[in-house]
Scaffold this active site. Structure first.
Site, PDB file in Angstrom:
ATOM      1  N   ARG A 165    -119.672 179.511 148.077  1.00  0.00           N
ATOM      2  CA  ARG A 165    -120.191 178.395 147.297  1.00  0.00           C
ATOM      3  C   ARG A 165    -121.489 178.700 146.539  1.00  0.00           C
ATOM      4  O   ARG A 165    -122.539 178.100 146.807  1.00  0.00           O
ATOM      5  CB  ARG A 165    -120.369 177.159 148.192  1.00  0.00           C
ATOM      6  N   ASP A 201    -110.456 168.466 149.496  1.00  0.00           N
ATOM      7  CA  ASP A 201    -111.013 167.692 150.607  1.00  0.00           C
ATOM      8  C   ASP A 201    -109.934 166.962 151.417  1.00  0.00           C
ATOM      9  O   ASP A 201    -110.250 166.298 152.410  1.00  0.00           O
ATOM     10  CB  ASP A 201    -112.054 166.679 150.091  1.00  0.00           C
ATOM     11  N   ARG A 209    -121.028 163.236 159.123  1.00  0.00           N
ATOM     12  CA  ARG A 209    -121.636 163.487 157.811  1.00  0.00           C
ATOM     13  C   ARG A 209    -120.887 162.749 156.708  1.00  0.00           C
ATOM     14  O   ARG A 209    -121.457 162.467 155.665  1.00  0.00           O
ATOM     15  CB  ARG A 209    -121.591 164.986 157.489  1.00  0.00           C
ATOM     16  N   CYS A 256    -121.433 178.666 153.431  1.00  0.00           N
ATOM     17  CA  CYS A 256    -121.127 177.614 154.399  1.00  0.00           C
ATOM     18  C   CYS A 256    -119.749 177.846 154.982  1.00  0.00           C
ATOM     19  O   CYS A 256    -119.065 178.794 154.609  1.00  0.00           O
ATOM     20  CB  CYS A 256    -121.303 176.228 153.804  1.00  0.00           C
ATOM     21  N   LYS A 265    -119.265 158.929 149.734  1.00  0.00           N
ATOM     22  CA  LYS A 265    -120.411 159.819 149.962  1.00  0.00           C
ATOM     23  C   LYS A 265    -120.700 160.666 148.719  1.00  0.00           C
ATOM     24  O   LYS A 265    -121.839 160.760 148.268  1.00  0.00           O
ATOM     25  CB  LYS A 265    -120.106 160.743 151.146  1.00  0.00           C
ATOM     26  N   ASN A 266    -119.666 161.282 148.161  1.00  0.00           N
ATOM     27  CA  ASN A 266    -119.894 162.236 147.071  1.00  0.00           C
ATOM     28  C   ASN A 266    -120.193 161.566 145.730  1.00  0.00           C
ATOM     29  O   ASN A 266    -120.507 162.232 144.762  1.00  0.00           O
ATOM     30  CB  ASN A 266    -118.713 163.202 146.937  1.00  0.00           C
TER      31      ASN A 266
HETATM   32  N1  EPU Z   1    -118.507 177.480 142.048  1.00  0.00           N
HETATM   33  C1  EPU Z   1    -119.052 178.633 141.523  1.00  0.00           C
HETATM   34  N2  EPU Z   1    -120.287 178.570 140.970  1.00  0.00           N
HETATM   35  C2  EPU Z   1    -120.997 177.422 140.901  1.00  0.00           C
HETATM   36  C3  EPU Z   1    -120.455 176.247 141.415  1.00  0.00           C
HETATM   37  C4  EPU Z   1    -119.183 176.303 141.989  1.00  0.00           C
HETATM   38  O1  EPU Z   1    -118.439 179.688 141.579  1.00  0.00           O
HETATM   39  O2  EPU Z   1    -122.119 177.444 140.366  1.00  0.00           O
HETATM   40  C5  EPU Z   1    -117.166 177.495 142.657  1.00  0.00           C
HETATM   41  C6  EPU Z   1    -117.198 177.136 144.142  1.00  0.00           C
HETATM   42  O3  EPU Z   1    -117.516 178.241 144.950  1.00  0.00           O
HETATM   43  C7  EPU Z   1    -115.790 176.626 144.358  1.00  0.00           C
HETATM   44  C8  EPU Z   1    -115.470 175.941 143.027  1.00  0.00           C
HETATM   45  O4  EPU Z   1    -116.398 176.472 142.096  1.00  0.00           O
HETATM   46  O5  EPU Z   1    -114.924 177.708 144.544  1.00  0.00           O
HETATM   47  C9  EPU Z   1    -115.571 174.439 143.019  1.00  0.00           C
HETATM   48  O6  EPU Z   1    -116.765 174.041 143.660  1.00  0.00           O
HETATM   49  P1  EPU Z   1    -117.609 172.775 143.216  1.00  0.00           P
HETATM   50  O7  EPU Z   1    -118.878 173.234 142.614  1.00  0.00           O
HETATM   51  O8  EPU Z   1    -116.761 171.859 142.421  1.00  0.00           O
HETATM   52  O9  EPU Z   1    -117.939 172.118 144.619  1.00  0.00           O
HETATM   53  P2  EPU Z   1    -119.242 171.295 144.969  1.00  0.00           P
HETATM   54  O10 EPU Z   1    -119.690 170.576 143.760  1.00  0.00           O
HETATM   55  O11 EPU Z   1    -120.208 172.162 145.671  1.00  0.00           O
HETATM   56  C10 EPU Z   1    -118.025 169.075 145.609  1.00  0.00           C
HETATM   57  C11 EPU Z   1    -117.948 168.190 146.816  1.00  0.00           C
HETATM   58  C12 EPU Z   1    -117.150 168.897 147.911  1.00  0.00           C
HETATM   59  C13 EPU Z   1    -115.739 169.203 147.366  1.00  0.00           C
HETATM   60  C14 EPU Z   1    -115.863 170.024 146.083  1.00  0.00           C
HETATM   61  C15 EPU Z   1    -114.525 170.284 145.413  1.00  0.00           C
HETATM   62  C16 EPU Z   1    -120.010 166.927 146.659  1.00  0.00           C
HETATM   63  C17 EPU Z   1    -121.357 166.623 147.207  1.00  0.00           C
HETATM   64  N3  EPU Z   1    -119.301 167.889 147.271  1.00  0.00           N
HETATM   65  O12 EPU Z   1    -118.682 170.269 146.025  1.00  0.00           O
HETATM   66  O13 EPU Z   1    -117.046 167.997 149.009  1.00  0.00           O
HETATM   67  O14 EPU Z   1    -114.997 169.918 148.323  1.00  0.00           O
HETATM   68  O15 EPU Z   1    -116.705 169.342 145.132  1.00  0.00           O
HETATM   69  O16 EPU Z   1    -113.884 169.103 145.099  1.00  0.00           O
HETATM   70  O17 EPU Z   1    -119.568 166.276 145.714  1.00  0.00           O
HETATM   71  C18 EPU Z   1    -116.834 167.360 151.259  1.00  0.00           C
HETATM   72  O18 EPU Z   1    -117.116 166.210 150.929  1.00  0.00           O
HETATM   73  O19 EPU Z   1    -116.374 167.658 152.393  1.00  0.00           O
HETATM   74  C19 EPU Z   1    -117.020 168.458 150.306  1.00  0.00           C
HETATM   75  C20 EPU Z   1    -117.118 169.733 150.682  1.00  0.00           C
END
Ligand code: EPU
Length: 419
Positions: free
Chosen positions: A123, A306, A398, A118, A24-25
């Site tokens: 996030r 995850d 999802r 969320c 998915k990701n």
């Molecule tokens: N963060 C910030 N600022 C930002 C972006 C992120 O502070 O602008 C922080 C977040 O709050 C978090 C950390 O950085 O504490 C890491 O978050 P990241 O941005 O890496 O997460 P994401 O890109 O929103 C993806 C996956 C998630 C997975 C995370 C961590 C996708 C679509 N989603 O989310 O997947 O948990 O990376 O590996 O790729 C899931 O599939 O269940 C899921 C939540």
């Protein structure tokens, strides 16, 4: 509203073979990357999931035409006429923000609803916005929407305080069409970032270093259509190993990339699970009772957040006490209160959960709160004595394709129903 539920009668050892679906990701950013070109894009090994349909709806809302047949999606981006990701879609899927970088890069403007908090944490997306701003985009907030504009993005150096997965993907996509060279430092190294880079390179992008913490992108004037087969889902793979382990089962997993789950395999082996690799297959045998094992979540190649909830479910019946520390999201212990309903003995202090293993979980009615939390409840229910009902399984739909059919084929007693 009537929600769908799972009824699971625990205690059956999983046996047989399961085939892993596309990730998915990895699929979601690849779909967003279709915005970077005008024409037909073809993706295969796409999982049938709610989030994939949400991304299709988002692209169609921009004016793209998409078709989903078997595991293939074709997306025609010839006539995009809107540059907006509306609130109704973004609030059901945060990954909608992945259209931001491609829209600004290709069309010079985007209007994307700002994702709210969320179930697993606040996030924020400040790092995505900082990156685009450094590339010359003007960004303002208007009625809950991020409005980003730029004539043409300019290459620059971007440093992420935290290695953000979708932030790295957004900036990498935007940089492919920018003028000059963009260097992303402290980039996320997840396999999904690498898969996206490989697909973008096939489109004509010039990217070096994906999979390492410095990614360099030399901008080009245009990209051609996307043709790519999505990598297998590493979290689904690790979830099935864990489900097998908790039932002391013996299964074969097909269509996996074992190297993508090295950290999880090491921890599962420490817990007594036997895992043998044979090319793209894994042979798994669960222990009679898992050994206690400490885990700390980290960005890739560390132990993935995850998988934290599912691993915790396994540790609830370990022969001792395990300490599980979550470092990525501040509120990712929502499953703990539900696991306690099965009799699990877990205490939380800050970002650390201490899990005292008990002999046997007992079936209970529980409620799913987010995608991975719901997988942990399914895993616990597979081992629990008697019947469990898991409510709000739309969360699991999802991210896990046909999970109950796959588990049923492995001999689990699981039914989906509406009450
Ligand atoms: N963060 C910030 N600022 C930002 C972006 C992120 O502070 O602008 C922080 C977040 O709050 C978090 C950390 O950085 O504490 C890491 O978050 P990241 O941005 O890496 O997460 P994401 O890109 O929103 C993806 C996956 C998630 C997975 C995370 C961590 C996708 C679509 N989603 O989310 O997947 O948990 O990376 O590996 O790729 C899931 O599939 O269940 C899921 C939540």
């Amino acid at each position: 509203m009537k929600t769908q539920k799972f009824r699971i009668r625990g205690g059956k050892r999983l046996k047989g073979t399961v085939k892993i679906s596309g990730a998915k990701n990895a699929a979601l950013p690849l779909m967003a990357a279709s915005i970077l070109t005008e024409g037909i894009n073809n993706l295969s090994n796409i999982p049938r999931l709610k989030d994939i349909h949400t991304m299709m709806a988002l692209l169609e809302n921009l004016g793209a035409r998409s078709e989903f047949e078997g595991d293939r999606i074709s997306i025609d981006t010839t006539n995009l006429k809107s540059f907006e990701a509306p609130y109704e879609l973004v609030r059901t899927m945060r990954a909608s923000v992945l259209v931001l970088g491609p829209l600004v890069a290709r069309y010079g403007r985007a209007r994307v609803s700002l994702p709210g908090g969320c179930a697993i944490g606040a996030r924020p997306i400040n790092l995505h916005l900082m990156g685009l701003q450094k590339m010359g985009a003007r960004i303002r907030l208007e009625g809950g929407y991020i409005v980003a504009e730029a004539r043409r993005l300019k290459g620059t150096k971007i440093y992420f305080d935290i290695p953000t997965v979708t932030g790295t993907e957004n900036i990498m996509m935007a940089a492919t069409l920018a003028r000059g060279t963009t260097v992303i430092e402290n980039a996320a190294r997840e396999p999904e970032v690498v898969d996206l880079a490989e697909a973008l390179i096939k489109m004509g992008a010039r990217i070096e270093g994906a999979g390492q913490s410095i990614i360099t992108v030399h901008g080009v004037d245009e990209l051609k259509g996307l043709q790519h087969s999505v990598i297998p889902d590493r979290i689904e793979t690790a979830t099935f190993i864990t489900a097998c382990a908790i039932t002391a089962g013996e299964i074969t997993i097909e269509n996996a990339i074992p190297e993508h789950i090295d950290a999880v395999v090491v921890k599962l082996q420490e817990a007594g699970v036997r895992i043998k690799r044979q090319g793209n297959m894994l042979k798994v045998r669960g222990p009679d009772r898992p050994r206690p094992t400490n885990v700390k979540t980290m960005p890739y190649p560390g132990f993935p957040t995850d998988m934290q909830a599912q691993f915790m479910a396994l540790m609830t019946i370990a022969s001792g006490t395990s300490v599980i520390t979550e470092t990525i999201f501040e509120n990712r212990f929502m499953h703990v209160a539900e696991l306690r309903r099965f009799g699990a003995e877990i205490t939380i202090e800050g970002s650390t959960a201490t899990v005292k293993g008990i002999k046997r979980l007992k079936g209970a009615p529980v409620m799913a709160t987010d995608l991975r939390a719901s997988a942990s409840l399914v895993i616990a229910a597979l081992a629990a004595e008697g019947e469990s009902i898991i409510d709000r399984i739309y969360h699991i739909d999802r991210g896990y394709e046909s999970i109950e059919l796959k588990l049923k084929a492995l001999g689990a007693d699981i039914q989906r129903f509406k009450d």
